[in-house]
Design a protein around this motif. Sequence first.
Motif, mmCIF file in Angstrom:
data_model
loop_
_atom_site.group_PDB
_atom_site.id
_atom_site.type_symbol
_atom_site.label_atom_id
_atom_site.label_comp_id
_atom_site.label_asym_id
_atom_site.label_seq_id
_atom_site.Cartn_x
_atom_site.Cartn_y
_atom_site.Cartn_z
ATOM 1 N N LEU A 34 0.841 -1.182 0.000
ATOM 2 C CA LEU A 34 0.000 0.000 0.000
ATOM 3 C C LEU A 34 0.884 1.243 0.000
ATOM 4 N N PRO A 35 0.453 2.332 -0.614
ATOM 5 C CA PRO A 35 1.278 3.548 -0.639
ATOM 6 C C PRO A 35 1.710 4.009 0.749
ATOM 7 N N GLU A 36 0.858 3.815 1.758
ATOM 8 C CA GLU A 36 1.211 4.275 3.107
ATOM 9 C C GLU A 36 2.314 3.436 3.757
ATOM 10 N N GLN A 37 2.714 2.350 3.098
ATOM 11 C CA GLN A 37 3.829 1.541 3.595
ATOM 12 C C GLN A 37 5.171 2.021 3.058
ATOM 13 N N VAL A 38 5.157 3.074 2.238
ATOM 14 C CA VAL A 38 6.363 3.528 1.555
ATOM 15 C C VAL A 38 6.703 4.965 1.939
ATOM 16 N N LEU A 39 7.975 5.179 2.273
ATOM 17 C CA LEU A 39 8.506 6.506 2.577
ATOM 18 C C LEU A 39 9.610 6.831 1.578
ATOM 19 N N CYS A 61 9.355 12.390 2.988
ATOM 20 C CA CYS A 61 9.883 12.601 4.334
ATOM 21 C C CYS A 61 11.140 13.464 4.236
ATOM 22 N N SER A 62 11.122 14.634 4.834
ATOM 23 C CA SER A 62 12.271 15.529 4.751
ATOM 24 C C SER A 62 13.358 15.167 5.756
ATOM 25 N N ASN A 63 13.040 14.322 6.711
ATOM 26 C CA ASN A 63 13.982 13.951 7.770
ATOM 27 C C ASN A 63 14.378 12.487 7.617
ATOM 28 N N LYS A 64 15.627 12.240 7.231
ATOM 29 C CA LYS A 64 16.064 10.858 7.012
ATOM 30 C C LYS A 64 16.071 10.050 8.307
ATOM 31 N N HIS A 65 16.263 10.717 9.460
ATOM 32 C CA HIS A 65 16.226 10.010 10.737
ATOM 33 C C HIS A 65 14.861 9.364 10.932
ATOM 34 N N SER A 69 14.067 5.267 11.003
ATOM 35 C CA SER A 69 13.482 4.686 12.206
ATOM 36 C C SER A 69 12.154 3.997 11.928
ATOM 37 N N GLN A 70 11.452 4.427 10.882
ATOM 38 C CA GLN A 70 10.136 3.875 10.583
ATOM 39 C C GLN A 70 10.159 2.796 9.499
ATOM 40 N N SER A 71 11.335 2.477 8.971
ATOM 41 C CA SER A 71 11.425 1.542 7.837
ATOM 42 C C SER A 71 12.035 0.215 8.251
ATOM 43 N N ASP A 72 11.484 -0.870 7.702
ATOM 44 C CA ASP A 72 12.067 -2.201 7.862
ATOM 45 C C ASP A 72 13.125 -2.457 6.794
ATOM 46 N N GLU A 85 29.531 9.546 1.191
ATOM 47 C CA GLU A 85 29.126 10.560 2.167
ATOM 48 C C GLU A 85 27.733 10.272 2.711
ATOM 49 N N ALA A 86 26.826 9.878 1.814
ATOM 50 C CA ALA A 86 25.449 9.619 2.237
ATOM 51 C C ALA A 86 25.375 8.441 3.192
ATOM 52 N N CYS A 87 26.076 7.359 2.867
ATOM 53 C CA CYS A 87 26.044 6.174 3.732
ATOM 54 C C CYS A 87 26.719 6.440 5.076
ATOM 55 N N GLN A 88 27.824 7.142 5.046
ATOM 56 C CA GLN A 88 28.508 7.448 6.302
ATOM 57 C C GLN A 88 27.653 8.322 7.215
ATOM 58 N N SER A 89 26.775 9.128 6.613
ATOM 59 C CA SER A 89 25.882 9.960 7.429
ATOM 60 C C SER A 89 24.784 9.143 8.089
ATOM 61 N N LEU A 90 24.645 7.873 7.683
ATOM 62 C CA LEU A 90 23.626 6.994 8.258
ATOM 63 C C LEU A 90 24.159 6.175 9.430
ATOM 64 N N ARG A 91 25.448 6.308 9.720
ATOM 65 C CA ARG A 91 26.040 5.540 10.818
ATOM 66 C C ARG A 91 25.318 5.852 12.133
ATOM 67 N N GLY A 92 25.017 4.804 12.851
ATOM 68 C CA GLY A 92 24.314 4.961 14.112
ATOM 69 C C GLY A 92 22.814 5.016 13.978
#
Length: 278
Positions: A34-39, A61-65, A69-72, A85-92
């Motif tokens: 369903l569309p609501e399952q996708v960000l 979603c403008s906030n990647k955090h 947090s909401q994605s499987d 750079e993008a992947c390293q910003s996802l650390r933690g």
Amino acid sequence: MSSINLQTVRIGFLGAGSIVEAMLAGIVKNRLLLPEQVLITNRCNQDRLQWLSEQFGVSACSNKHTLISQSDILILAMKPKDAAEACQSLRGLVRKEQLIISVIAGVSTDCLGEWLDIDCPIVRTMPNTSSAIGLSATGMAANRFVTKEQLQLATLLFEAIGSVYTVAEEELDIITGLSGSGPAYIYYLVEAMEGAGEKAGLSREMARKLTVQTLLGAAQMLLHTTDEPALLRKKVTSPGGTTQAGLEVLESFRFQQAITSAVLRAAERARELGAQYQ
């Protein structure tokens, strides 16, 4: 995830380019989710996010955090030059149980794991541009942390845009050269065939129709018969006939060698690009 549950799984797309658009179209059209399952989110193009949101009903979603947090499942779809750079910003932010799916050309699962600084399941894929009409040929490889259920789920997602072939990761470079870049070789051939038709007096429209139908028919023959391409070619070629005359010209220009060299060079270039990220 220990098992597949399409009713509750949530997917977050990091990137909003053409492959993401094709995947969203396939997922929504085939009602896989369903569309609501996708960000979705991207680095800076809010207009693009808004358009995709309106087109497919998914949540921008403008906030990647928040997205993470909401994605499987996280689908990494940024440009290769921005990937480190993008992947390293996802650390933690990435969790060990999250399935990571990459559509980033040339970047290995080991490299992604190092950038993310976490041992997590990563599936690397190589779709092609025919995904836009649901006819992609997608190569897929998984790292050692991916479960059978997770690989099955990744396969389902990419089957929404075409056919999926699970391979060893080292084979993805040649798949890049063959099916990833392959549509361009076909379009190049079409340009030449159409041009020849026009040069001989056909209208552009007629040359296009005849060329496309010829390619479509040949592709269907390959799909629906067990004959090898060489045998099919011989069946069309009468001794001393028109097809033989044309093939002799192609042979004089070393046509088969040119195609082979193109595929192998594209694969080599994929390896070169990948080496830049190691």
